[in-house]
Scaffold this motif. Structure first.
Motif, PDB file in Angstrom:
ATOM      1  N   ASP A   1     -16.539 -36.049 -22.822  1.00 18.18           N
ATOM      2  CA  ASP A   1     -17.278 -37.228 -22.372  1.00 18.18           C
ATOM      3  C   ASP A   1     -16.538 -37.868 -21.197  1.00 18.18           C
ATOM      4  OD1 ASP A   1     -15.586 -39.759 -23.502  1.00 18.18           O
ATOM      5  OD2 ASP A   1     -15.451 -38.050 -24.868  1.00 18.18           O
ATOM      6  N   PRO A   2     -17.218 -38.741 -20.410  1.00 18.15           N
ATOM      7  CA  PRO A   2     -16.601 -39.303 -19.202  1.00 18.15           C
ATOM      8  C   PRO A   2     -15.299 -40.055 -19.447  1.00 18.15           C
ATOM      9  CG  PRO A   2     -18.967 -39.667 -19.165  1.00 18.15           C
ATOM     10  CD  PRO A   2     -18.651 -39.099 -20.512  1.00 18.15           C
ATOM     11  N   VAL A   3     -15.212 -40.821 -20.539  1.00 15.77           N
ATOM     12  CA  VAL A   3     -13.986 -41.571 -20.801  1.00 15.77           C
ATOM     13  C   VAL A   3     -12.822 -40.619 -21.058  1.00 15.77           C
ATOM     14  CG1 VAL A   3     -12.846 -43.183 -22.377  1.00 15.77           C
ATOM     15  CG2 VAL A   3     -15.194 -43.612 -21.648  1.00 15.77           C
ATOM     16  N   THR A   4     -13.065 -39.571 -21.847  1.00 19.13           N
ATOM     17  CA  THR A   4     -11.998 -38.607 -22.136  1.00 19.13           C
ATOM     18  C   THR A   4     -11.588 -37.867 -20.874  1.00 19.13           C
ATOM     19  OG1 THR A   4     -12.810 -38.337 -24.401  1.00 19.13           O
ATOM     20  CG2 THR A   4     -11.368 -36.618 -23.541  1.00 19.13           C
ATOM     21  N   ARG A   5     -12.550 -37.468 -20.041  1.00 15.15           N
ATOM     22  CA  ARG A   5     -12.211 -36.785 -18.782  1.00 15.15           C
ATOM     23  C   ARG A   5     -11.383 -37.690 -17.881  1.00 15.15           C
ATOM     24  NH1 ARG A   5     -17.626 -35.182 -18.698  1.00 15.15           N
ATOM     25  NH2 ARG A   5     -18.011 -36.496 -16.851  1.00 15.15           N
ATOM     26  N   TYR A   6     -11.744 -38.959 -17.835  1.00 10.61           N
ATOM     27  CA  TYR A   6     -10.993 -39.920 -17.005  1.00 10.61           C
ATOM     28  C   TYR A   6      -9.552 -40.024 -17.484  1.00 10.61           C
ATOM     29  CZ  TYR A   6      -9.653 -44.546 -15.182  1.00 10.61           C
ATOM     30  OH  TYR A   6      -8.996 -45.595 -14.579  1.00 10.61           O
ATOM     31  N   ARG A   7      -9.374 -40.159 -18.797  1.00 11.24           N
ATOM     32  CA  ARG A   7      -8.020 -40.275 -19.327  1.00 11.24           C
ATOM     33  C   ARG A   7      -7.248 -38.963 -19.179  1.00 11.24           C
ATOM     34  NH1 ARG A   7      -9.238 -43.965 -24.738  1.00 11.24           N
ATOM     35  NH2 ARG A   7      -9.350 -45.952 -23.627  1.00 11.24           N
ATOM     36  N   ALA A   8      -7.949 -37.855 -19.289  1.00  9.35           N
ATOM     37  CA  ALA A   8      -7.281 -36.570 -19.114  1.00  9.35           C
ATOM     38  C   ALA A   8      -6.786 -36.397 -17.681  1.00  9.35           C
ATOM     39  CB  ALA A   8      -8.245 -35.435 -19.470  1.00  9.35           C
ATOM     40  N   LYS A   9      -7.558 -36.893 -16.733  1.00 13.59           N
ATOM     41  CA  LYS A   9      -7.112 -36.819 -15.337  1.00 13.59           C
ATOM     42  C   LYS A   9      -5.844 -37.629 -15.137  1.00 13.59           C
ATOM     43  CE  LYS A   9      -8.690 -37.518 -10.594  1.00 13.59           C
ATOM     44  NZ  LYS A   9      -9.818 -37.947  -9.709  1.00 13.59           N
ATOM     45  N   ILE A  10      -5.789 -38.807 -15.758  1.00  8.17           N
ATOM     46  CA  ILE A  10      -4.569 -39.611 -15.686  1.00  8.17           C
ATOM     47  C   ILE A  10      -3.400 -38.848 -16.309  1.00  8.17           C
ATOM     48  CG2 ILE A  10      -3.448 -41.729 -16.491  1.00  8.17           C
ATOM     49  CD1 ILE A  10      -6.235 -43.054 -16.413  1.00  8.17           C
ATOM     50  N   ALA A  11      -3.655 -38.234 -17.480  1.00  5.14           N
ATOM     51  CA  ALA A  11      -2.595 -37.483 -18.155  1.00  5.14           C
ATOM     52  C   ALA A  11      -2.098 -36.336 -17.283  1.00  5.14           C
ATOM     53  CB  ALA A  11      -3.111 -36.959 -19.498  1.00  5.14           C
ATOM     54  N   ALA A  12      -3.008 -35.621 -16.628  1.00  7.12           N
ATOM     55  CA  ALA A  12      -2.613 -34.517 -15.761  1.00  7.12           C
ATOM     56  C   ALA A  12      -1.777 -35.012 -14.592  1.00  7.12           C
ATOM     57  CB  ALA A  12      -3.860 -33.782 -15.250  1.00  7.12           C
ATOM     58  N   ASN A  13      -2.148 -36.156 -14.027  1.00  7.51           N
ATOM     59  CA  ASN A  13      -1.364 -36.718 -12.929  1.00  7.51           C
ATOM     60  C   ASN A  13       0.032 -37.128 -13.394  1.00  7.51           C
ATOM     61  OD1 ASN A  13      -3.414 -36.401 -11.050  1.00  7.51           O
ATOM     62  ND2 ASN A  13      -4.235 -38.447 -11.361  1.00  7.51           N
ATOM     63  N   VAL A  14       0.112 -37.683 -14.607  1.00  5.32           N
ATOM     64  CA  VAL A  14       1.419 -38.063 -15.150  1.00  5.32           C
ATOM     65  C   VAL A  14       2.292 -36.828 -15.340  1.00  5.32           C
ATOM     66  CG1 VAL A  14       2.575 -38.956 -17.209  1.00  5.32           C
ATOM     67  CG2 VAL A  14       0.641 -40.206 -16.223  1.00  5.32           C
ATOM     68  N   LEU A  15       1.704 -35.756 -15.827  1.00 10.33           N
ATOM     69  CA  LEU A  15       2.467 -34.519 -16.010  1.00 10.33           C
ATOM     70  C   LEU A  15       2.943 -33.960 -14.676  1.00 10.33           C
ATOM     71  CD1 LEU A  15       0.224 -32.960 -18.780  1.00 10.33           C
ATOM     72  CD2 LEU A  15       2.639 -33.588 -19.050  1.00 10.33           C
TER      73      LEU A  15
END
Length: 469
Positions: free
Chosen positions: A366-380
């Motif tokens: 869902d859009p909220v999970t994709r948004y947070r996953a993008k943040i997580a990927a950037n943090v990594l």
């Protein structure tokens, strides 16, 4: 949780309207590190469905007074001809309910707010050409709002308040102290006080193919210098990679022309640019504050911590504004990973594998999970870059600081604050620049190239920054 919130919304809106209300389609929208935002639909017997939006403070940070202020500002903005959502209900006008202790319910306005889509999608090509002028006209309307119609409107001293917050945050940063010194030394005379939106920028504006449709997020509304809104809009952080200074959409000239045509006074370019520099500094202080809030806001903890690293982007923008020399550092890709006591796979490989997994596993989420996953990927990605260069960079920078008589960067920052160090000395200027550039190389190495040509336009007061601090 969603079902409970739907019932609470139906109960509250039913009591307001005096009729039965059915709430459906409740979904959380992406974005919003400070507040939750939900969209839903209401239906009454014999009536047409209507889409509404709920904004709500996190439980640990409820602020009904601020929410009531935003509701009052929205109503006065509508009276002044500013395009805004209509206010349906706010917690300032009701006892606490299951909706939350501080909330705002508004009518839904169609439009797009995501900068990436606004700047790339062909549907908004004509809107992009109009936006700078339209934003100017809209700001002029905002600045005609009647302060007396917005009860308890704050009357801050922006520079002093920002400096006080910065000092309370703890460890100082040389670039930020340099900027504070320049802002205090070059502060213009503010000739007017009006209602100021406080966060008028790309990302808080709804846009349709025809142009500006609504101004959102009034929680920072206050009484102040109207040029603050123009400068904040032109701050590099809100251009999102575009070379155009007015929110990424167009020129200052078109923005100013719209402001004049909308009834605003003639903008003073030097004053607007002072506010642009202040905007970069203010955003840096806000980023530090957001990271400090992370532990009290577990739902948004990852995003808040990630925002903390964006201080490096602000440092870059400030040094660009001052035409500061010597800010180059080797590209991350040029560095070899350090020898690792723990063998293979080394930490960078592990972080990269997790980043790939997060991206792939959430591709259809869902859009909220994709948004947070993008943040997580950037943090990594940030963690990988810090692992690759962190040890050697820290060692080299610490040696350079000691060679120039400073124990660490905090001591350098305090020397800048007190005026006890000559920042015109090449070796001191290089220390300031190297630390800022190293942080950017880890936090967001593409930011420098992404902003080529879009830094704050040079002007004489800014070029004199180094001789006035």
């Amino acid at each position: 949780m969603t079902a409970d919130l739907e019932r609470a919304l139906a109960d509250r809106l039913g009591r307001l309207s005096g009729t039965e209300v059915v709430v459906s389609g409740l979904r959380k929208l992406t974005g919003g590190a400070s507040r939750d935002t939900w969209e839903f639909e209401v239906t009454t017997p014999g009536g047409q469905p209507r889409r509404l939006v709920l904004r709500r403070d996190p439980p640990a940070e409820e602020n009904p007074a601020r929410m009531a202020l935003e509701a009052a500002a929205l109503r006065e903005a509508a009276r002044a001809g500013v395009p805004v959502p209509d206010v349906v209900d706010s917690s300032g006008e009701a006892p606490r309910t299951d909706i939350g202790g501080s909330y705002l319910i508004m009518g839904h306005v169609a439009g797009e707010a995501v900068p990436r889509r606004l700047f790339r999608d062909d549907r908004y090509r004509d809107a992009r050409a109009r936006m700078a002028y339209q934003m100017g006209r809209t700001l002029a309307r905002i600045h005609t709002m009647a302060p007396e119609r917005v009860p308890d409107l704050p009357r801050p001293e922006p520079l002093e308040d920002c400096f006080d917050k910065y000092v309370r945050q703890g460890r100082p940063v040389p670039t930020l102290d340099l900027a504070f010194r320049w802002l205090f030394d070059n502060r213009p005379r503010f000739a007017q006080r009006t209602v100021v939106h406080g966060d008028f920028r790309t990302g808080n504006l709804l846009v349709t193919p025809e142009g500006l449709a609504a101004v959102l997020d009034w929680e920072l509304v206050h009484l102040g210098d109207p040029m603050e809104d123009l400068g904040w809009l032109c701050t590099p952080s809100w251009r999102f990679g575009s070379p155009e200074p007015a929110g990424g959409f167009g020129s200052r000239e078109d923005l100013f022309r719209g402001y004049r045509d909308g009834g605003g006074r003639e903008p003073d370019p030097a004053t607007v640019r002072w506010w642009e520099v202040f905007g970069s500094l203010k955003w840096a202080v806000i980023c530090r504050d957001q990271a400090a809030r992370a532990d009290s806001n577990p739902e948004n903890r990852l995003e808040l911590l990630a925002i903390g690293r964006r201080v490096a982007e602000c440092e870059h923008d400030l040094l660009e504004a001052f035409d500061w020399p010597g800010s180059d550092v080797p590209d991350v890709e040029d560095d070899e990973p350090p020898e690792d006591l723990y063998g293979r796979p080394h930490l960078g490989e592990l972080l990269g594998a997790v980043e790939d997994f997060v991206t792939e596993a959430t591709r259809d989420a869902d859009p909220v999970t994709r948004y947070r996953a993008k943040i997580a990927a950037n943090v990594l990605s940030t963690a990988q870059r810090e692992w690759r260069r962190g040890t050697s960079a820290r060692t080299q920078h610490a040696r350079a600081l000691r060679d120039n008589g400073f124990t660490d960067e905090a001591e350098l920052a305090l020397a800048i604050r007190s005026g006890s160090v000559d920042v015109d000395k090449p070796e001191v200027a290089a220390l300031i620049a190297r630390g800022a550039a190293e942080r950017l190389a880890v936090a967001n190495p593409s930011y420098r190239t992404r902003l080529d040509g879009s830094a704050v336009q040079r002007n004489e007061p800014q070029r004199r920054a180094r001789s006035t601090t």
